[in-house]
Design a protein around this motif. Structure first.
Motif, mmCIF file in Angstrom:
data_model
loop_
_atom_site.group_PDB
_atom_site.id
_atom_site.type_symbol
_atom_site.label_atom_id
_atom_site.label_comp_id
_atom_site.label_asym_id
_atom_site.label_seq_id
_atom_site.Cartn_x
_atom_site.Cartn_y
_atom_site.Cartn_z
ATOM 1 N N ARG A 95 -3.407 0.921 -3.528
ATOM 2 C CA ARG A 95 -2.946 -0.461 -3.357
ATOM 3 C C ARG A 95 -2.295 -0.952 -4.644
ATOM 4 N NH1 ARG A 95 -4.975 -4.025 0.140
ATOM 5 N NH2 ARG A 95 -5.257 -5.559 -1.534
ATOM 6 N N THR B 65 -7.579 4.512 -3.359
ATOM 7 C CA THR B 65 -8.620 4.369 -2.350
ATOM 8 C C THR B 65 -9.706 5.441 -2.453
ATOM 9 O OG1 THR B 65 -7.032 3.357 -0.847
ATOM 10 C CG2 THR B 65 -9.051 4.228 0.133
ATOM 11 N N GLU C 83 -3.970 7.071 -0.434
ATOM 12 C CA GLU C 83 -3.434 5.715 -0.561
ATOM 13 C C GLU C 83 -3.850 5.043 -1.863
ATOM 14 O OE1 GLU C 83 -4.393 3.376 2.870
ATOM 15 O OE2 GLU C 83 -2.927 4.424 4.136
ATOM 16 N N VAL D 209 0.857 -1.178 0.000
ATOM 17 C CA VAL D 209 0.000 0.000 0.000
ATOM 18 C C VAL D 209 0.896 1.231 0.000
ATOM 19 C CG1 VAL D 209 -1.784 1.279 1.244
ATOM 20 C CG2 VAL D 209 -1.827 -1.231 1.207
ATOM 21 N N TYR D 210 0.683 2.109 -0.959
ATOM 22 C CA TYR D 210 1.488 3.315 -1.121
ATOM 23 C C TYR D 210 0.648 4.542 -0.759
ATOM 24 C CZ TYR D 210 5.034 0.632 -3.702
ATOM 25 O OH TYR D 210 6.020 -0.263 -4.069
ATOM 26 N N ARG D 211 1.334 5.617 -0.433
ATOM 27 C CA ARG D 211 0.620 6.850 -0.089
ATOM 28 C C ARG D 211 1.268 8.041 -0.775
ATOM 29 N NH1 ARG D 211 -3.143 8.785 3.065
ATOM 30 N NH2 ARG D 211 -3.039 10.933 3.790
#
Length: 510
Positions: free
Chosen positions: A425, A438, A423, A415-417
């Motif tokens: 996925r 998201t 965020e 999961v990246y932000r």
């Protein structure tokens, strides 16, 4: 030379049948599902024409009352609302934005302190073109206006404040919230009460509304082979949208012509609604705009500038005040020639970029130099020659794509932000790897491999352009990173993938 204000239009040899030819030729040449067009001469509506359908194949005709998304033509309605509040003494154009929105922040503290209400409207913030637009589109998404204001602090400028032009939508959303704070009601309520009702724009819609109560509503379309296919069709209830102040209003042809006449030949009552001093403020040049070769060649334009929600330019020696509107499957243009008290409106519910470009010049020539005999066919052919070569050479061939495998990307899954988009996925799913944002769930797609790079193949075919995805390994001080870029380098600037900077924050949940 432009005529003095209020001077009579000199005699011309206009042939009204040329308007029907332009309408018919544009519909046929560009295969449009539907269109509405109106022309004003010397303050009077002299021509209206509608054609096609609200939904291709439905048999439901476009009428003078059919609602179209006017997209960025909404900006002039937002600035008119602000001008009403200025005239009422509830705010000033040079107020610091933070006076009305204390939580407002730009990336640099000095810019935050110096940003005035006027700066929200004239595209001089220093941000890249279309910065942060992925928080607005594609719709629907889960970003609200508070998210927009919070996200601005993380958008890095590409130039210094007030040093040049780059088109911006997010700051118009902020401007709508300034209006709400100063006016003591929501942007939507204020717009209805301060703009729609006084001007009699009874068909226009903003915020949440019932499709059944609105009557005829045009739906956007995209080209599929030789036909038009409706996309993003409205449900029974059309929801309020975050982007309203930047591009979320819908109106029909009759209301758009009434809106135009308010500017060209205001009645005494309309001058009480908005006095000349504020009208002049809206039409004052603030930010110089770039000038394209086409503007010089087709329209003999020498200078362009941006006012408050309006574009200003000379065209064949005449002053014009205008704007365009562009959303997926919806195109519009409103063009005013104030010295002639003339202008026109065109609204299209399909892939109408080229049609709008061509019709704008044809209709300008009809009003300004009818002897030119400019035709849709001639300008359409010129536009095709102009666009074909460079675009084909810059768009890469991605036909050899194949699905990526999770095992090959195992070091990067998680999961990246991103600081402003939130965020996303990048996880194993459906026998491959998928990307899912998201807060913008329509930004979802399968990861493909092509030319040694990863590509996000969006699930929704109406999202264009696709995105390259580049993964960067972890270092001793940082987690893996992910960056995106447009596959089509000439793709719409609102797909601002290049401004994203994802960092992995955790693994994929099982």
């Amino acid at each position: 030379m432009a005529l003095p204000a209020g001077a009579a239009t000199p005699p011309t040899a206009r042939d009204p049948s040329a308007l029907d030819r332009a309408f018919d030729d544009a519909m046929a040449r560009f295969g449009l599902p539907g269109m509405a067009m109106g022309v004003i001469e010397d303050g009077e509506v002299v021509y209206t024409r509608t054609g096609g359908e609200t939904v291709a194949g439905s048999g439901d005709p476009v009428t003078d009352a059919t609602l179209f998304k006017i997209a960025s033509n909404s900006k002039a309605m937002t600035t008119a609302l602000l001008a009403r509040l200025v005239d009422a003494g509830k705010l000033r154009w040079d107020d610091p934005v933070t006076r009305h929105l204390p939580r407002f922040r730009m990336h640099e503290d000095w810019v935050t302190e110096q940003m005035q209400v006027r700066d929200l409207l004239i595209h001089n913030s220093g941000l890249p073109e279309g910065a942060g637009d992925l928080m607005l589109w594609p719709e629907p998404n889960r970003f609200d206006r508070g998210d927009i204001i919070a996200g601005l602090a993380h958008l890095k400028p590409e130039r210094s404040f007030r040093s040049g032009y780059a088109y911006d939508n997010l700051l118009y959303v902020v401007a709508g919230e300034v209006a709400a704070a100063a006016g003591g009601a929501s942007y939507e309520s204020l717009l209805r009460g301060e703009v729609f009702e006084p001007l009699g724009l009874s068909g226009c819609r903003v915020g949440e509304w019932s499709r059944a109560d609105a009557g005829s509503v045009a739906q956007p379309h995209m080209r599929d082979g030789q036909g038009n296919v409706a996309i993003r069709v409205d449900g029974d209830t059309v929801p309020a949208i975050t982007s309203a102040a930047a591009g979320g209003i819908r109106c029909g042809l009759d209301d758009m012509l009434a809106w135009a006449r308010n500017w060209l030949v205001p009645t005494p009552e309309q001058l009480q609604w908005l006095p000349r001093a504020q009208r002049e403020a809206l039409w004052t040049a603030h930010t110089p705009l770039p000038l394209s070769a086409r503007s010089r060649d087709w329209d003999d334009t020498h200078i362009r500038a941006y006012g408050y929600g309006w574009r200003l330019a000379d065209v064949h020696g005449e002053w014009t005040v205008s704007h365009t509107g562009t959303l997926a499957g919806m195109y519009s243009v409103l063009m005013l020639l104030p010295d002639r008290r003339s202008g026109f409106v065109v609204m299209i519910n399909g892939d109408g970029s080229a049609a709008r470009t061509v019709l704008t010049s044809v209709l300008l020539d009809y009003l300004v130099r009818p002897e030119s005999g400019t035709s849709v066919a001639t300008l359409a052919a010129a536009l095709e020659r102009e666009q074909e070569g460079p675009r084909r050479s810059r768009l890469p061939d991605t036909s050899g794509r194949r699905p990526a495998h999770a095992i090959d990307m195992s070091a990067y899954l998680g999961v990246y932000r991103d600081p402003w988009l939130g965020e996303a996925r990048l996880c194993e799913a459906d026998g491959g790897v998928r990307f899912v944002a998201t807060k913008s769930p329509r930004l979802s797609g399968r990861i493909m491999r092509v030319h040694g790079r990863a590509l996000i193949d969006w699930d929704d075919d109406t999202i264009d352009p696709e995105a390259w995805m580049d993964l960067h390994p972890a270092t001793a001080t940082s987690s893996p990173r992910m960056t995106l870029a447009k596959v089509d380098p000439d793709g719409d600037f609102s797909s601002d993938y290049e401004d994203l900077a994802f960092v992995r924050v955790r693994g994929c949940e099982r």
